[in-house]
Design a protein around this motif. Sequence first.
Motif: not given
Length: 329
Positions: A269-271, A52, A274, A56-57, A107
């Motif tokens: 915190d959906e990222s 990533a 996931a 974008e984080l 990641t």
Amino acid sequence: MKVAGRCGEGSEGMVRVARGPRSAAMPHLVRGMHRVLLALTACGVVAFAGPARADELTGTLKKIHDDGVVVLGVREASIPFSYFDGKRTVGYSQAIAMQIVDEIRKTLGMTQLRVHEITVTSSNRTPMLLNNQIDLECGSTTHTVERENVAAFSDSFFQYAVRMITRKNSGITDFRDLAGKPVVTTAGTSDERLLRSLNTEKQLNMRIMSARDHQEAFSAMKDGRAVAFVMDEPIVYGFKATDPHPDDFIVTGTPLGYEVYACMFRKGDESFRALVNRVIVRSQTSGDAERLYRQWFTQPIPPRGINVNFPLSEQNRALFAHPNDHALD
């Protein structure tokens, strides 16, 4: 709908795709290619699925990236889930946490990402998470509907019953035998809520003690300050197995309920959700979770080589086959 496929050389990946309205005009071939593309993206095969970009984080991943460290909440005596063996934190849940740390490293593209551990208790784990003192807690935390108001939970990694441990010569076989007697549980747990509800509903007049942590609760029962320690079944089996005189104790009682453990992190915190669930689903559907289970529940564990002797239940076998994040209360 689930799309699963092999990724790379021998690894497996899975992506969950939200089902939307069907379009009668959409060609079958295009739909099939779309599914394949989604699966390849989840596996990291598509060219743009690399580490990533820092700009974008968001949320926990951004915090970890900026700090250069991931902070784990760990337990001192949640045997065999998360506990200190005299040298380091080990256990079934801790192994899952470290798999998640490895996924974070990949990641973020941070091979030198540091790990900092902070010991938490049942009472302070949630405040420490909300105050950003820890980023993730994978120990023996029950996922309940009530707790969803303040924290987020991963897919479950363990299902269990709530029972009690007592001395074999106590004469206690079920919860009705606790009427009018001193009983201990651990403060801040769902077990404490269940026990107090039972006491009120059945008018048992138990004298309930709330210990700071599991070790203190077990010691209170062992020393005679309480006749029974009410807690998650695998936890009390862990204390029984590690005691110098395990045959002095029995685990008994009709289950007060069934619950699940999950990793806990901050809401919204959906990222990060996931990422965590990707690790858990991969482990459970690949057979690695069952391997970890055998290692920590049916084989000798550190530091003294005891065996908890808690075989894989059909409920946990079903959980591994069908990963989900459902609370059971």
